[in-house]
Scaffold this motif. Structure first.
Motif, PDB file in Angstrom:
ATOM      1  N   ASN A 143     -67.069  99.641 107.093  1.00  0.00           N
ATOM      2  CA  ASN A 143     -68.036  99.744 107.652  1.00  0.00           C
ATOM      3  C   ASN A 143     -68.275 100.793 109.078  1.00  0.00           C
ATOM      4  N   ASN A 144     -67.058 100.717 109.963  1.00  0.00           N
ATOM      5  CA  ASN A 144     -66.722 101.297 111.234  1.00  0.00           C
ATOM      6  C   ASN A 144     -66.043 103.173 110.992  1.00  0.00           C
ATOM      7  N   PRO A 145     -67.309 104.371 110.824  1.00  0.00           N
ATOM      8  CA  PRO A 145     -67.146 105.566 110.098  1.00  0.00           C
ATOM      9  C   PRO A 145     -65.323 105.858 111.410  1.00  0.00           C
ATOM     10  N   LEU A 146     -64.964 105.370 112.286  1.00  0.00           N
ATOM     11  CA  LEU A 146     -63.675 105.919 113.008  1.00  0.00           C
ATOM     12  C   LEU A 146     -62.718 104.908 112.608  1.00  0.00           C
ATOM     13  N   LEU A 147     -62.736 103.789 112.574  1.00  0.00           N
ATOM     14  CA  LEU A 147     -61.707 102.805 112.212  1.00  0.00           C
ATOM     15  C   LEU A 147     -61.416 103.375 111.208  1.00  0.00           C
ATOM     16  N   ASP A 148     -62.447 103.837 110.134  1.00  0.00           N
ATOM     17  CA  ASP A 148     -61.686 104.804 108.074  1.00  0.00           C
ATOM     18  C   ASP A 148     -61.513 105.934 108.151  1.00  0.00           C
ATOM     19  N   MET A 149     -61.815 106.442 108.997  1.00  0.00           N
ATOM     20  CA  MET A 149     -61.474 107.954 109.686  1.00  0.00           C
ATOM     21  C   MET A 149     -59.744 107.513 109.726  1.00  0.00           C
ATOM     22  N   LEU A 150     -59.249 106.789 110.870  1.00  0.00           N
ATOM     23  CA  LEU A 150     -57.598 106.409 111.396  1.00  0.00           C
ATOM     24  C   LEU A 150     -57.166 105.885 110.402  1.00  0.00           C
ATOM     25  N   ILE A 151     -57.646 105.126 109.630  1.00  0.00           N
ATOM     26  CA  ILE A 151     -57.029 103.813 108.583  1.00  0.00           C
ATOM     27  C   ILE A 151     -56.953 105.069 107.973  1.00  0.00           C
ATOM     28  N   TYR A 152     -57.440 106.152 107.220  1.00  0.00           N
ATOM     29  CA  TYR A 152     -57.424 107.059 106.031  1.00  0.00           C
ATOM     30  C   TYR A 152     -56.539 107.846 106.634  1.00  0.00           C
ATOM     31  N   ARG A 153     -55.920 108.191 107.358  1.00  0.00           N
ATOM     32  CA  ARG A 153     -55.244 109.334 108.316  1.00  0.00           C
ATOM     33  C   ARG A 153     -53.815 108.730 107.808  1.00  0.00           C
ATOM     34  N   CYS A 154     -53.866 107.426 108.241  1.00  0.00           N
ATOM     35  CA  CYS A 154     -52.534 106.725 108.461  1.00  0.00           C
ATOM     36  C   CYS A 154     -52.090 106.434 107.174  1.00  0.00           C
ATOM     37  N   ARG A 155     -52.670 106.021 106.261  1.00  0.00           N
ATOM     38  CA  ARG A 155     -52.521 105.578 104.935  1.00  0.00           C
ATOM     39  C   ARG A 155     -51.845 107.165 104.458  1.00  0.00           C
ATOM     40  N   ALA A 156     -52.496 107.731 104.840  1.00  0.00           N
ATOM     41  CA  ALA A 156     -52.764 109.503 104.273  1.00  0.00           C
ATOM     42  C   ALA A 156     -50.872 109.890 104.408  1.00  0.00           C
ATOM     43  N   SER A 157     -50.232 108.890 105.070  1.00  0.00           N
ATOM     44  CA  SER A 157     -48.688 108.970 105.547  1.00  0.00           C
ATOM     45  C   SER A 157     -47.723 108.541 104.391  1.00  0.00           C
ATOM     46  N   ILE A 158     -48.408 107.300 103.538  1.00  0.00           N
ATOM     47  CA  ILE A 158     -47.984 106.867 102.354  1.00  0.00           C
ATOM     48  C   ILE A 158     -48.435 107.356 101.344  1.00  0.00           C
ATOM     49  N   TYR A 159     -49.758 107.474 101.018  1.00  0.00           N
ATOM     50  CA  TYR A 159     -50.673 107.188  99.765  1.00  0.00           C
ATOM     51  C   TYR A 159     -50.405 108.770  99.306  1.00  0.00           C
ATOM     52  N   ALA A 160     -50.226 109.524  98.190  1.00  0.00           N
ATOM     53  CA  ALA A 160     -50.774 110.319  97.818  1.00  0.00           C
ATOM     54  C   ALA A 160     -52.037 111.166  97.757  1.00  0.00           C
ATOM     55  N   HIS A 161     -52.623 110.012  97.235  1.00  0.00           N
ATOM     56  CA  HIS A 161     -54.114 109.882  96.611  1.00  0.00           C
ATOM     57  C   HIS A 161     -54.450 108.128  97.031  1.00  0.00           C
ATOM     58  N   GLN A 162     -56.046 108.053  98.034  1.00  0.00           N
ATOM     59  CA  GLN A 162     -56.681 107.437  98.038  1.00  0.00           C
ATOM     60  C   GLN A 162     -57.682 107.275  97.492  1.00  0.00           C
ATOM     61  N   ILE A 163     -58.226 105.972  96.758  1.00  0.00           N
ATOM     62  CA  ILE A 163     -59.575 106.326  96.051  1.00  0.00           C
ATOM     63  C   ILE A 163     -59.970 105.526  96.327  1.00  0.00           C
ATOM     64  N   ASP A 164     -61.793 106.166  95.806  1.00  0.00           N
ATOM     65  CA  ASP A 164     -62.963 104.899  96.358  1.00  0.00           C
ATOM     66  C   ASP A 164     -63.114 103.779  95.253  1.00  0.00           C
ATOM     67  N   HIS A 165     -62.681 102.618  95.518  1.00  0.00           N
ATOM     68  CA  HIS A 165     -63.324 101.508  94.687  1.00  0.00           C
ATOM     69  C   HIS A 165     -64.280 101.829  93.893  1.00  0.00           C
ATOM     70  N   ASP A 166     -65.005 102.386  93.655  1.00  0.00           N
ATOM     71  CA  ASP A 166     -66.238 102.708  93.490  1.00  0.00           C
ATOM     72  C   ASP A 166     -66.625 104.225  92.483  1.00  0.00           C
ATOM     73  N   ASP A 167     -65.069 105.224  92.617  1.00  0.00           N
ATOM     74  CA  ASP A 167     -64.837 106.660  91.904  1.00  0.00           C
ATOM     75  C   ASP A 167     -64.098 106.317  90.670  1.00  0.00           C
ATOM     76  N   MET A 168     -64.686 105.223  89.711  1.00  0.00           N
ATOM     77  CA  MET A 168     -63.826 104.892  88.103  1.00  0.00           C
ATOM     78  C   MET A 168     -63.643 106.067  88.000  1.00  0.00           C
ATOM     79  N   ARG A 169     -64.300 106.758  88.033  1.00  0.00           N
ATOM     80  CA  ARG A 169     -63.759 108.095  86.949  1.00  0.00           C
ATOM     81  C   ARG A 169     -62.473 109.223  87.678  1.00  0.00           C
TER      82      ARG A 169
END
Length: 312
Positions: free
Chosen positions: A161-187
């Motif tokens: 919900n917090n956009p800064l936290l979302d950015m920071l966590i997303y960037r940290c996870r980018a070092s682990i996961y090749a792709h991060q897919i939003d749970h609503d992005d079924m396609r």
């Protein structure tokens, strides 16, 4: 009227420098310092924080106790209390493990092993995507890092919900996961599976019955997500149960990743039987390390007419 600009996940916004976000920036620096502490000190801090959480997070504690009472009826009251306390401690340990995975990954060197990697490799060699059916472990993103030592995983995530936290966590996870897919992005999920990707997907929480059925979980009827059946049908991917856990001497912990054979006839033409099969795998895995699971979530909150309420 000007439109609110849309930002890509992980994209920096100049508004993050405003005073309202300074507390988060300070907290992130503090967490980075914690990540470079010796493991013995990290473990002591985690134990202390876990005991505090067990004492003061009364609602979460009551939920965890009730869940463990239902799922492990063979345990005495003292065992339930002790294991509930350990759930909170393991959650705090998992936070430190995740910080290590993000900021100090070399700590895991020589501590990780895997079983069943050939099941994933065989599926991908045949051109199929793999939906890794896993649990909400207290290891958090450390579990993803363990997997990334042997194969290239993607993850389904829910934006913060917090956009800064979302950015920071997303960037940290980018070092682990090749792709991060939003749970609503079924396609997007289906597209990555069709492209032969391995995606970690956790259908183990109660999200009601709009995309689920009531199926036994440790013998207790529970709302069980079945959306993965549609993903598998649309993508022609295979489902492989995934589990990872910590074991051994806590002063020198070891970590194991377990991949089981691809599930045959999944999905079948019976939604309930598929849900039962998945829950049975979860039960099997959770008996390996029972306290390394987020039992403080209300796994049995959905109670349709005719079902007794679980939580008071």
């Amino acid at each position: 009227m000007s439109k609110t600009p849309k930002y890509q996940p992980g994209e920096f916004q100049w508004s993050f420098l405003l005073p309202q976000y300074w507390g988060i920036w300070i907290g992130i620096v503090f967490l980075m310092i914690l990540a470079i502490l010796p493991w013995t000190l990290q473990h002591r801090l985690a134990s202390a924080l876990g005991n505090l959480a067990f004492k003061y997070l009364k609602s979460r504690r009551k939920t965890a106790i009730r869940n463990l009472e239902l799922c492990f009826p063979e345990w005495t009251n003292d065992q339930v209390q002790a294991n509930t306390r350990q759930v909170f401690i393991d959650q705090m340990i998992g936070i430190f493990e995740t910080l290590n995975a993000w900021y100090s990954p070399e700590w895991f060197k020589g501590r990780v092993s895997i079983q069943g990697l050939e099941h994933l490799q065989n599926a991908q060699a045949g051109g199929q995507g793999v939906l890794l059916i896993g649990l909400h472990s207290t290891l958090l993103d450390a579990g993803g890092y363990l997997c990334a030592q042997y194969f290239d995983p993607d993850i389904v995530y829910r934006p913060q919900n917090n956009p800064l936290l979302d950015m920071l966590i997303y960037r940290c996870r980018a070092s682990i996961y090749a792709h991060q897919i939003d749970h609503d992005d079924m396609r997007g999920l289906v597209r990555h599976l069709k492209n032969g990707r391995a995606i970690w997907y956790s259908p183990d929480q109660d999200f009601g019955l709009k995309q689920g059925v009531m199926a036994p979980f440790f013998g207790v009827p529970a709302a069980t997500v079945t959306a993965h059946r549609r993903l598998l049908k649309m993508s022609k991917a295979v489902a492989i149960p995934l589990y990872f856990y910590r074991h051994g001497d806590i002063r020198n912990p070891q970590y194991s990743v377990l991949l089981q054979p691809a599930l045959d006839n999944m999905p079948s033409d019976n939604e309930l039987q598929d849900a039962i099969r998945i829950n049975q795998f979860f039960e099997q895995h959770l008996r390996i390390a029972p306290t390394q699971y987020m039992w403080f979530h209300r796994r049995f909150k959905t109670r349709p007419e005719g079902y007794d309420k679980i939580y008071k």
